[in-house]
Design a protein around this motif. Structure first.
Motif, PDB file in Angstrom:
ATOM      1  N   GLU A  36      93.171  34.706 -16.277  1.00 30.46           N
ATOM      2  CA  GLU A  36      93.741  35.765 -15.448  1.00 30.46           C
ATOM      3  C   GLU A  36      93.189  35.694 -14.024  1.00 30.46           C
ATOM      4  OE1 GLU A  36      95.673  38.598 -16.672  1.00 30.46           O
ATOM      5  OE2 GLU A  36      95.909  37.466 -18.535  1.00 30.46           O
ATOM      6  N   ALA A  37      94.016  36.113 -13.063  1.00 30.53           N
ATOM      7  CA  ALA A  37      93.562  36.198 -11.675  1.00 30.53           C
ATOM      8  C   ALA A  37      92.509  37.301 -11.588  1.00 30.53           C
ATOM      9  CB  ALA A  37      94.732  36.488 -10.760  1.00 30.53           C
ATOM     10  N   LYS A  38      91.385  37.011 -10.892  1.00 27.77           N
ATOM     11  CA  LYS A  38      90.276  37.968 -10.805  1.00 27.77           C
ATOM     12  C   LYS A  38      90.164  38.631  -9.445  1.00 27.77           C
ATOM     13  CE  LYS A  38      86.485  35.842 -11.764  1.00 27.77           C
ATOM     14  NZ  LYS A  38      85.181  35.349 -12.179  1.00 27.77           N
ATOM     15  N   SER A  39      90.222  37.817  -8.399  1.00 24.29           N
ATOM     16  CA  SER A  39      89.933  38.363  -7.080  1.00 24.29           C
ATOM     17  C   SER A  39      90.593  37.519  -6.000  1.00 24.29           C
ATOM     18  CB  SER A  39      88.418  38.407  -6.842  1.00 24.29           C
ATOM     19  OG  SER A  39      87.883  37.103  -6.817  1.00 24.29           O
ATOM     20  N   GLU A  56      89.100  41.315  -2.233  1.00 17.72           N
ATOM     21  CA  GLU A  56      89.882  42.153  -3.146  1.00 17.72           C
ATOM     22  C   GLU A  56      89.514  41.805  -4.582  1.00 17.72           C
ATOM     23  OE1 GLU A  56      94.564  43.163  -4.187  1.00 17.72           O
ATOM     24  OE2 GLU A  56      94.093  41.946  -2.450  1.00 17.72           O
ATOM     25  N   ILE A  57      89.344  42.836  -5.398  1.00 16.43           N
ATOM     26  CA  ILE A  57      89.141  42.671  -6.838  1.00 16.43           C
ATOM     27  C   ILE A  57      90.400  43.190  -7.507  1.00 16.43           C
ATOM     28  CG2 ILE A  57      87.765  43.354  -8.838  1.00 16.43           C
ATOM     29  CD1 ILE A  57      85.356  43.551  -6.894  1.00 16.43           C
ATOM     30  N   LEU A  58      91.054  42.341  -8.285  1.00 14.88           N
ATOM     31  CA  LEU A  58      92.386  42.658  -8.797  1.00 14.88           C
ATOM     32  C   LEU A  58      92.386  43.641  -9.959  1.00 14.88           C
ATOM     33  CD1 LEU A  58      93.877  39.079  -8.451  1.00 14.88           C
ATOM     34  CD2 LEU A  58      94.079  41.005  -6.868  1.00 14.88           C
ATOM     35  N   ASP A  59      91.314  43.704 -10.736  1.00 21.08           N
ATOM     36  CA  ASP A  59      91.206  44.662 -11.832  1.00 21.08           C
ATOM     37  C   ASP A  59      90.661  45.980 -11.270  1.00 21.08           C
ATOM     38  OD1 ASP A  59      90.525  46.229 -14.035  1.00 21.08           O
ATOM     39  OD2 ASP A  59      89.617  44.568 -15.142  1.00 21.08           O
ATOM     40  N   PRO A  60      91.474  47.039 -11.256  1.00 23.32           N
ATOM     41  CA  PRO A  60      91.030  48.306 -10.659  1.00 23.32           C
ATOM     42  C   PRO A  60      89.769  48.883 -11.302  1.00 23.32           C
ATOM     43  CG  PRO A  60      93.335  48.463 -11.383  1.00 23.32           C
ATOM     44  CD  PRO A  60      92.820  47.108 -11.775  1.00 23.32           C
ATOM     45  N   THR A  61      89.510  48.565 -12.563  1.00 24.27           N
ATOM     46  CA  THR A  61      88.332  49.111 -13.236  1.00 24.27           C
ATOM     47  C   THR A  61      87.044  48.423 -12.784  1.00 24.27           C
ATOM     48  OG1 THR A  61      88.482  47.583 -15.120  1.00 24.27           O
ATOM     49  CG2 THR A  61      89.694  49.667 -15.292  1.00 24.27           C
ATOM     50  N   LYS A  62      87.157  47.305 -12.062  1.00 21.19           N
ATOM     51  CA  LYS A  62      85.973  46.558 -11.635  1.00 21.19           C
ATOM     52  C   LYS A  62      85.742  46.616 -10.128  1.00 21.19           C
ATOM     53  CE  LYS A  62      86.189  43.427 -15.528  1.00 21.19           C
ATOM     54  NZ  LYS A  62      86.177  42.048 -15.994  1.00 21.19           N
TER      55      LYS A  62
END
Length: 142
Positions: A36-39, A56-62
């Motif tokens: 998965e794309a991370k950042s 940018e961090i693509l997972d909003p929870t991280k």
């Protein structure tokens, strides 16, 4: 007149190719385990060297995580905005002699990067010599 136009065209084509083959810009990182794309990491030049910062961090929870395991001045800094690639120098087609930090575990590795076409970047982190490491392929973000 035709020779002048041909010369101008060749020079313009050479300049455009050189610009397109530049490592600077925004790159999407991919998680080794999930695919998965991370950042998004922005690679830039500063004082003749190459650096890369997480923009940018693509997972909003991280997005609010900090680099708890990092050492030195990076310890407990937010991962968003963290400079993870430091001090690479151009050497032929690759950039090397710098470091990359893995913000997940705080480890710092020697690093080199090399373009694989205009829109793919091979990023290798290693310990000791480059055979002992791993390579990720990042994709250019337009």
């Amino acid at each position: 007149m035709k020779k002048i136009l041909l010369t101008i065209s060749l020079v313009a084509l050479t300049v455009m190719t050189a610009v397109a083959q530049d490592v600077t810009g925004k790159w999407k990182t991919i998680d080794d385990e999930t695919g998965e794309a991370k950042s998004i990491v922005e690679i830039y030049k500063q004082n003749g060297k190459i650096y890369g910062k997480v923009i940018e961090i693509l997972d909003p929870t991280k997005r609010d995580l900090t680099c708890v395991e990092c050492s030195g001045s990076d310890k407990n800094k937010p991962i968003m905005g963290l400079v993870i690639i430091k001090g690479l120098e151009k050497d032929g087609d690759e950039y090397n002699d710098g470091t990359i930090t893995d913000p997940n575990n705080g480890k710092v590795y020697k690093c080199y990067i090399e373009l694989d076409g205009a829109n793919k970047l091979d990023v290798r982190g290693y310990i000791g010599f480059s055979l002992l490491g791993r390579t990720q392929t990042w994709t250019r973000v337009n």
